[in-house]
Design an enzyme around this catalytic site. Structure first.
Site, short mmCIF file in Angstrom:
data_model
loop_
_atom_site.label_atom_id
_atom_site.label_comp_id
_atom_site.label_asym_id
_atom_site.label_seq_id
_atom_site.Cartn_x
_atom_site.Cartn_y
_atom_site.Cartn_z
N GLU A 1 0.78 -1.21 0.12
CA GLU A 1 0.06 0.21 -0.09
C GLU A 1 0.81 1.17 -0.06
O GLU A 1 0.41 2.41 0.41
CB GLU A 1 -0.96 -0.09 1.08
CG GLU A 1 -1.91 -1.06 1.11
CD GLU A 1 -2.99 -0.86 2.27
OE1 GLU A 1 -2.69 -0.40 3.20
OE2 GLU A 1 -4.18 -1.57 2.15
N GLU B 1 -6.66 -7.85 -0.28
CA GLU B 1 -7.15 -7.58 0.94
C GLU B 1 -8.72 -6.93 0.92
O GLU B 1 -9.00 -6.23 0.19
CB GLU B 1 -6.48 -6.31 1.72
CG GLU B 1 -5.09 -6.94 2.22
CD GLU B 1 -4.44 -5.95 3.16
OE1 GLU B 1 -5.01 -5.07 3.85
OE2 GLU B 1 -3.16 -5.82 2.98
C1 GAL Z 1 -4.80 -2.56 5.04
C2 GAL Z 1 -3.34 -2.87 5.53
C3 GAL Z 1 -3.21 -4.18 6.30
C4 GAL Z 1 -4.08 -3.87 7.44
C5 GAL Z 1 -5.55 -3.77 7.01
C6 GAL Z 1 -6.51 -3.77 8.01
O1 GAL Z 1 -4.70 -1.44 4.43
O2 GAL Z 1 -2.77 -3.32 4.12
O3 GAL Z 1 -1.91 -4.50 6.75
O4 GAL Z 1 -3.71 -2.63 8.25
O5 GAL Z 1 -5.62 -2.54 6.03
O6 GAL Z 1 -7.61 -4.00 7.26
#
Ligand code: GAL
Length: 785
Positions: free
Chosen positions: A438, A499
């Protein structure tokens, strides 16, 4: 399994044809043996002396040979620099510079007669986050990085006959000069020498690495290019490299390469490629049958075998296309979870067994087919298990959102190299993540990380995890954290969602069931949309289990409750959804996303969501059929196994309230039946060890799960009782004692000491009695150095 495990496996394995050679037992290609050649790997995990910072540890003397460390703790690695509660602690407590000291003497056969002919290295698999290493008072340097392996050469300073002392300052502070630090991160990094350490004694010219790269695996004539990296010493004579392909213990193909005389010593190892052909019928590595082979390389000089190495690998073709991800030519929709490598109480310091157990839970309980090692290279034991059980892996470099200045980026590019050179033989790994998770675009930096990955391993695509679709695409697979709803349409041919859900809907196992049901449905909705378009290669949800984090994230107790399982790896209802997506041939699944309680919803029980791969479900109360349900195709048009969303508002629960029975049917045949108690009472206390045999090496560890259930083994989610523990025998408890159940469940871990025997754990629930578990602790060879 790699060479270290072979050596640790003891004499039986060492005698087998697969065993690598140690000193005095090298086999030349013609089968003859020669003495005093080969390599020796000496694990040094035990007998470390450890101190938290104090005035004396910050002195030069503390790193010297004569320093009195007898007052330090005696520890075994994997080691955490502090034991912690499972949540609600201050991360500053592990952000310290601690001192580790390890005395060693080389075994007699590695003694002074070998001085001049051997080189000695110390190999650290992982220490968090920066390690400065001394041998006998001479400083060798500092390695910056907590997730990647590093070595120092000891040859010049080591006493081949006498006592030596390694001293390591392990700096576990969040140093802005080392990835992932410099900004915030949503996880904790902990501290200590948390992975294994070994001494490696090799000839002057030795095998530094081996990469077995299968080619044309789907053709009728597959081949394998075996890249051997040889570190040349001075004055080399002509040598032959013998490369063999082993199926089990049988050599099924071999080839050689000539290495001319006079290759000068160089800082970098030299690559030699031998292509093995005419392999005969090859068994592919796939998810159901993860067939594995070994490449064995022997460096020979005439009849003398100088060195030998072995690597395990598999034959498979893994490609991302516009039609999705294809394994061996067949589209497989990727369905998986992101994994941190942390555990309650010890942070990241867990040995092989619990690492492998995580892979098993992902594959065999949650029925995932892929895991992402968010956000760093993880334990080799975890990856070994992924190879063995057929779990695909996206592995990525350390980092979280922040990109530091050039020297920081140099470390990151080096991380790409160390990750790939450590892990390139794992057939489970299908793509390398070469961007900081990210982060924003940074053309020059990411040109470098991609170039490094492509140079080292042209056989695997790169990816890099993004949070915006307009990001510059320098990789082969576009991997995107898409937390929005509905999901964005794919904007590149090869497209994978890495994710979703996560922080947008945290859910604790003690939360109200309405929240846990919605948590389940959110994961299901995302996978449904991913199923709607073949161009989505699939989805990796955030995340496998709840994890420790910094105070500026999470639920205010240093926890992100984002898991489909809790921190102890006990699944929440959303975990049941992942499980339900497997083929019924693998497992018939019926997993309610509700708790059978009459009045726990805002008005009364109304909505029974069930994750299942059955065709229809029949619900019974008091023997009366109250619902015959089909999967919810209105909400889930594309999922192969849509969840059931059954409306029970019309059922007169006040007169019918009783035990609930749900029967599942496939093709008209009843295939499963589950019951849920209507009594509302805690009925049973279960103690469930993952294993009952441990190796008495001071490190081997297994999980013991506690559950309070109804009479049908369903967890009672509001049981929070203290479980009082006693342990007799040579083992220790990692965890709270008493342990307070969380959401009706939880776990501690049992770690073996270095003494063989039996250990008995007694766990006592205040009302539901006590349970005993007996562990057998099998003898382990003492370390030789
Ligand atoms: C994302 C990140 C993860 C975690 C997640 C929580 O943005 O890549 O490491 O923080 O959010 O939902």
């Amino acid at each position: 399994m790699d060479r270290r495990d072979f050596l640790k496996a003891g004499s039986a394995a060492a005698a087998s044809a697969l065993a690598p050679v140690g000193f005095g037992e090298v086999q030349a290609g013609d089968g003859s043996s020669t003495a005093a050649s080969g390599r020796m790997i000496l694990p040094i995990n035990r007998n470390w002396r450890f101190s938290r910072p104090m005035a004396a540890t910050a002195t030069d003397a503390a790193h010297g040979k004569d320093f009195d460390d007898s007052g330090f703790d005696m520890v075994v690695v994997p080691h955490t620099n502090i034991l912690l509660p499972w949540h609600s602690f201050d991360e500053k407590s592990y952000e310290i510079i601690s001192l580790y000291r390890r005395k060693f003497k080389l075994p007699a056969e590695a003694g002074s007669q070998l001085k001049g002919s051997k080189r000695v290295f110390v190999d650290f698999e992982g220490a968090m986050t920066a390690s400065t290493v001394w041998i006998n008072g001479t400083k060798l340097g500092e390695y910056k990085g907590g997730y990647t392996p590093f070595s120092f050469e000891l040859t010049k300073y080591v006493d081949f006959d006498g006592e030596n002392v390694l001293a390591v300052d392990v700096d576990s502070t969040e140093r802005a000069d080392i990835p992932p630090f410099g900004y915030q991160i949503d996880y904790l990094t902990f501290g200590g020498i948390y992975r294994e350490v070994a001494l490696r004694i090799v000839p002057q010219t030795f095998i530094e690495n081996v990469f077995a790269q299968p080619k044309a695996v789907l053709s009728s004539a597959p081949t394998v290019d075996v890249h051997t990296y040889i570190q040349h010493g001075d004055g080399g004579q002509a040598m032959t490299l013998l490369v063999e392909l082993l199926d089990g213990e049988k050599v099924i193909a071999s080839g050689t390469a000539k290495i001319p005389a006079g290759v000068a010593a160089a800082a970098e190892p030299m690559e030699h490629v031998v292509t093995l052909e005419k392999l005969g019928p090859i068994k592919l590595w796939d998810l159901k049958n993860p067939n594995l082979y070994h490449a064995r390389v022997t460096l020979q000089q005439g009849k003398i075998a100088l060195d030998q190495e072995m690597r395990r690998f598999g034959f498979r073709e893994a490609v991302f296309t516009k039609e999705g991800f294809k394994l061996n030519g067949k589209v497989i929709k990727l369905r998986g979870l992101d994994r941190h490598q942390t555990f309650p109480y010890v942070g990241q310091a867990m040995p092989a067994r619990p690492q492998k157990q995580d892979a098993k839970i992902l594959r065999e309980t949650l029925r995932c087919n892929i895991v992402r090692t968010s956000h760093y290279p993880q334990s080799r034991h975890f990856l070994d298990a992924c190879d063995e059980i057929g779990l695909l892996v996206l592995e990525e470099i350390p980092g979280w959102q922040h990109i530091g200045p050039l020297p920081w980026q140099d470390i990151s590019v080096d991380n790409v190299s160390r990750m790939i050179r450590r892990d390139w033989n794992h057939p489970s790994i299908i793509t390398w993540g070469v961007r900081i998770n990210e982060s924003r675009d940074n053309h020059d930096f990411y040109v470098r990380t991609n170039a490094m990955a492509h140079k080292l391993d042209p056989s695997r695509p790169t990816c890099g995890i993004r949070y915006f679709q307009s990001s510059e695409f320098l990789e082969d697979v576009f991997t995107m954290n898409d937390f929005g709803w509905p999901l964005l349409p794919p904007n590149h041919d090869a497209y994978l969602n890495t994710e979703f859900v996560g922080h947008t809907y945290p859910a604790k196992s003690i939360d109200n069931m309405e929240r846990l049901t919605e948590h389940t449905l959110r994961h299901a909705r995302v996978h449904d949309q991913l199923a709607s378009n073949p161009q989505y290669a699939g989805g990796i949800g955030w995340c496998f289990f709840d994890y420790n984090t910094h105070g500026d994230f999470g639920s205010g107790d240093r926890m992100c409750y984002h898991g489909v399982a809790d921190f102890f790896r006990e699944r929440k209802p959303a975990g049941g959804f992942y499980k339900s997506q497997c083929d019924p041939g693998e497992e018939i699944v019926l997993e309610p996303a509700f708790h059978w309680a009459r009045n726990d919803e805002s008005t009364q029980f109304s909505k029974a969501v069930v994750s299942s791969n059955c065709d229809n479900l029949k619900f019974y109360l008091k023997g009366q059929l109250i619902a015959d349900a089909k999967p919810d195709r209105e909400q889930f048009k594309y999922l192969k196994y849509a969840p059931f969303d059954v409306d029970l508002t019309k059922v007169d629960l006040s007169s019918l309230w009783a035990d609930l029975r749900i029967d599942g049917y496939i093709a008209g045949k009843q295939v499963i039946s589950r019951q849920y108690s209507g009594h509302g009472l805690d009925q049973q206390f279960a103690v469930l060890p993952d294993d009952t045999t441990l190796i008495a090496d001071g490190a081997d560890t297994t999980r013991v799960v506690f559950r309070v259930t109804d009479e049908f083994d369903n967890i009672r989610p509001y049981a929070g009782d203290p479980i009082a523990l006693t342990l007799e025998g040579p083992a220790e408890i990692i965890g709270d004692n008493p342990f307070a159940l969380v959401g009706g469940t939880g776990a501690i871990w049992i770690r073996a000491k270095q003494e063989a025997g039996m250990a008995v754990l007694t766990a006592k629930h205040p009302r539901l009695g006590e349970q005993k578990v007996t562990f057998t602790l099998t003898a382990s060879e003492p370390e030789r150095a």
